[in-house]
Design a protein around this motif. Structure first.
Motif, short mmCIF file in Angstrom:
data_model
loop_
_atom_site.label_atom_id
_atom_site.label_comp_id
_atom_site.label_asym_id
_atom_site.label_seq_id
_atom_site.Cartn_x
_atom_site.Cartn_y
_atom_site.Cartn_z
N THR A 345 73.74 108.99 -28.00
CA THR A 345 74.81 109.35 -27.23
C THR A 345 75.04 110.85 -26.96
N MET A 346 74.72 111.75 -28.06
CA MET A 346 74.80 113.15 -27.80
C MET A 346 73.92 113.53 -26.71
N GLY A 347 72.34 113.20 -26.75
CA GLY A 347 71.42 113.60 -25.81
C GLY A 347 71.62 113.22 -24.56
N THR A 348 72.43 111.93 -24.35
CA THR A 348 72.97 111.66 -23.09
C THR A 348 74.10 112.43 -22.51
N ALA A 349 75.02 112.50 -23.51
CA ALA A 349 76.11 113.25 -23.24
C ALA A 349 75.85 114.60 -22.40
N LEU A 350 74.72 115.38 -23.24
CA LEU A 350 74.39 116.78 -22.74
C LEU A 350 73.63 116.50 -21.26
N HIS A 351 73.07 115.56 -20.95
CA HIS A 351 72.51 115.43 -19.43
C HIS A 351 73.85 115.36 -18.70
N PHE A 352 74.82 114.57 -18.88
CA PHE A 352 75.80 114.30 -18.21
C PHE A 352 76.58 115.57 -17.93
N ASP A 353 76.89 116.26 -19.42
CA ASP A 353 77.52 117.71 -19.19
C ASP A 353 76.91 118.78 -18.29
N ALA A 354 75.64 118.60 -18.20
CA ALA A 354 74.95 119.62 -17.49
C ALA A 354 74.93 119.06 -15.97
N TRP A 355 75.35 117.79 -15.60
CA TRP A 355 75.56 117.61 -14.30
C TRP A 355 76.94 117.78 -13.62
N VAL A 356 77.88 117.01 -14.46
CA VAL A 356 78.91 116.88 -14.06
C VAL A 356 79.85 118.19 -13.71
N PRO A 357 80.16 118.22 -12.26
CA PRO A 357 80.67 119.16 -11.80
C PRO A 357 82.18 119.93 -12.45
N ASN A 358 83.05 118.73 -13.04
CA ASN A 358 84.46 119.34 -13.27
C ASN A 358 84.30 119.26 -14.90
N PHE A 359 83.16 119.85 -15.51
CA PHE A 359 82.81 119.94 -17.09
C PHE A 359 83.90 120.85 -17.67
N GLY A 360 84.40 120.45 -18.72
CA GLY A 360 85.39 121.38 -19.52
C GLY A 360 84.65 122.01 -20.90
N ILE A 361 84.19 120.81 -21.77
CA ILE A 361 83.78 121.44 -23.22
C ILE A 361 83.17 120.04 -23.60
N GLN A 362 82.25 120.18 -24.81
CA GLN A 362 81.82 119.00 -25.37
C GLN A 362 81.76 119.13 -26.74
N GLU A 363 82.43 118.33 -27.42
CA GLU A 363 82.57 118.14 -28.98
C GLU A 363 81.14 118.20 -29.64
N TYR A 364 80.91 119.01 -30.72
CA TYR A 364 79.67 118.76 -31.20
C TYR A 364 79.70 118.82 -32.70
N MET A 365 79.64 117.54 -33.34
CA MET A 365 79.52 117.93 -34.80
C MET A 365 78.24 117.39 -35.19
N ARG A 366 77.72 118.48 -36.21
CA ARG A 366 76.30 118.29 -36.65
C ARG A 366 76.12 116.87 -37.43
N HIS A 367 74.83 116.41 -37.14
CA HIS A 367 74.44 115.19 -37.84
C HIS A 367 73.74 115.85 -39.10
N THR A 368 73.67 114.79 -40.08
CA THR A 368 72.89 114.99 -41.36
C THR A 368 71.30 115.29 -41.05
N PRO A 369 70.73 116.16 -42.00
CA PRO A 369 69.25 116.13 -41.57
C PRO A 369 68.54 114.84 -41.75
N GLU A 370 68.94 113.75 -42.13
CA GLU A 370 68.36 112.33 -42.15
C GLU A 370 68.77 111.52 -41.07
N THR A 371 69.82 111.99 -40.30
CA THR A 371 70.04 111.19 -39.14
C THR A 371 69.30 111.97 -38.24
N ASP A 372 68.97 113.19 -38.15
CA ASP A 372 67.99 113.89 -37.18
C ASP A 372 66.59 113.46 -37.36
#
Length: 426
Positions: A345-372
């Motif tokens: 979802t984070m990867g997809t959201a960042l593509h959406f954020d890069a495109w969307v004209p009315n972007f405001g901000i993106q919440e970003y909580m870091r995943h654990t190393p195991e998740t990454d």
């Protein structure tokens, strides 16, 4: 495991040379993968007859297995034999074709299918998702992190650490004197996972103490760091409309970027009262599932940021419609991005954020190393901003061998009671 998984510098498979766009991509399999590398994630993998596959996130924090059952029993059988290129038609089938529609379980299942199909189309065309959406509107995506502490002093120090990391926007939460386990106070500096037990943990809440304490936090933050950092705060649906208005007014001298989730938004009209009494910007929507949940809030300009997210609001296909509608009324996006959403979802959201004209901000909580490690990806953080990946599709994969080493662990979100024992909004 693909070459890109074992070697991050290896080139991604160029599916476009093999597939092109003229032939159908017939879905041959749809599988649900549940893994818990630090917390539970539900991933849908869709495979096609030409070897290209896509993955989508279906995680519903604390209710993961309900979505697993919905996908396995009701969605996956519908997908077999369909043309993966027909994203819009498949979305309409899964939404309109379910008489009992909407809701968090249905819309997360639809989102997983939708994102997986967008991933397949991007790979088939050899293009990252932001190119399919219409190209970038910006080169980088401003994000905010979560700073918290058991008291004001700890939170002030935590905000300083985020500033040192390059963040320009920081959400600040603090413990409240006399209350144990206040919302937002995590168990680590950069990772926060509230789902903590197989049965819900009970916490105690007192709004009056909270309202008296929070303005002191932001006064200290401005005295310490000045006017430059963008500061955010989350009320987590715990106030009545009038209490929310009081908090918004008391925080006006400290110039918040936004005040989030001040009251339950099932009653959209409640925000009219809040809007009448404060100019503090308002954000809401991480629990929204469709455009109907926020139509009045947006159309009446009762909020400034809409926080609906890809996994909660039916995928890219539907979130684009919410964002386009919001743009008409001057409302900007601020997508939820906590660790209850997988890197897919984070990867997809960042593509959406890069495109969307009315972007405001993106919440970003870091995943654990195991998740990454389980979800290798090509997005990255740079000095307060996230840089979307450039691999075809959304740029996130899943290492199924590694995922299998982290079995599902039952975890539920806490609940809250007032000091007299009344059940309240957690």
């Amino acid at each position: 495991m693909s070459a890109a998984d074992s070697d991050p510098n290896a080139p991604e498979t160029d599916w476009s040379d093999r597939i092109g766009v003229s032939r159908p991509l017939v879905i041959t399999a749809a599988r649900v993968i549940v893994t818990s590398p630090g917390r539970n994630f539900v991933t849908l993998k869709i495979e096609t007859d030409q070897g290209v596959y896509g993955i989508g996130d279906a995680t519903l924090n604390g209710r993961e297995l309900s979505v697993v059952a919905y996908l396995n029993e009701h969605i996956c059988p519908l997908l077999i034999g369909r043309d993966a290129r027909r994203i819009e038609d498949t979305w309409q089938l899964l939404y309109r074709g379910a008489y009992w529609r909407r809701g968090p379980v249905t819309m997360r299942a639809i989102a997983a299918v939708d994102v997986a199909l967008w991933d397949i189309k991007g790979k088939a065309l050899g293009a990252p998702l932001h190119e399919l959406l219409g190209g970038k509107s910006r080169d980088r995506v401003m994000v905010y992190g979560h700073a918290n502490g058991s008291d004001i002093g700890e939170t002030v120090d935590a905000v300083g650490r985020y500033i040192d990391l390059g963040y320009q926007a920081i959400r600040a939460q603090t413990g409240v004197p006399g209350l144990v386990n206040a919302y937002g106070v995590g168990r680590g500096e950069l990772h926060y996972e509230p789902a903590d037990a197989s049965l819900p943990t009970e916490t105690v809440w007192d709004t009056r103490r909270y309202l008296a304490h929070v303005p002191k936090l932001f006064e200290r933050l401005r005295d310490t760091y000045g006017p430059e950092p963008r500061l955010l705060h989350d009320g987590h649906h715990r106030m009545t409309p009038l209490e929310a208005a009081q908090l918004g007014k008391s925080l006006e001298p400290f110039d918040l970027f936004w005040l989030e989730d001040v009251t339950p938004a099932e009653n959209q009209e409640a925000f009219r009262l809040i809007r009448q009494h404060t100019t503090t910007p308002l954000a809401v929507g991480e629990v929204f599932n469709t455009i109907w949940d926020c139509k009045d809030l947006i159309q009446e300009q009762l909020i400034d940021y809409i926080r609906a997210t890809i996994v909660g609001a039916g995928g890219l296909t539907h979130l684009r419609r919410i964002a386009d509608f919001a743009s008409v009324w001057g409302v900007r996006t601020g997508c939820h991005g906590a660790t209850d959403l997988s890197p897919v979802t984070m990867g997809t959201a960042l593509h959406f954020d890069a495109w969307v004209p009315n972007f405001g901000i993106q919440e970003y909580m870091r995943h654990t190393p195991e998740t990454d490690e389980v979800f290798p990806h090509d997005y990255r953080f740079e000095a307060g901003f996230m840089i979307p990946g450039e691999r075809p599709g959304h740029g996130v994969d899943i290492d199924e061998t590694l995922a299998a080493r982290f079995p599902y662990v039952p975890r539920q979100l806490p609940v809250a009671r007032l000091t007299d024992g009344t059940m309240w909004n957690w």
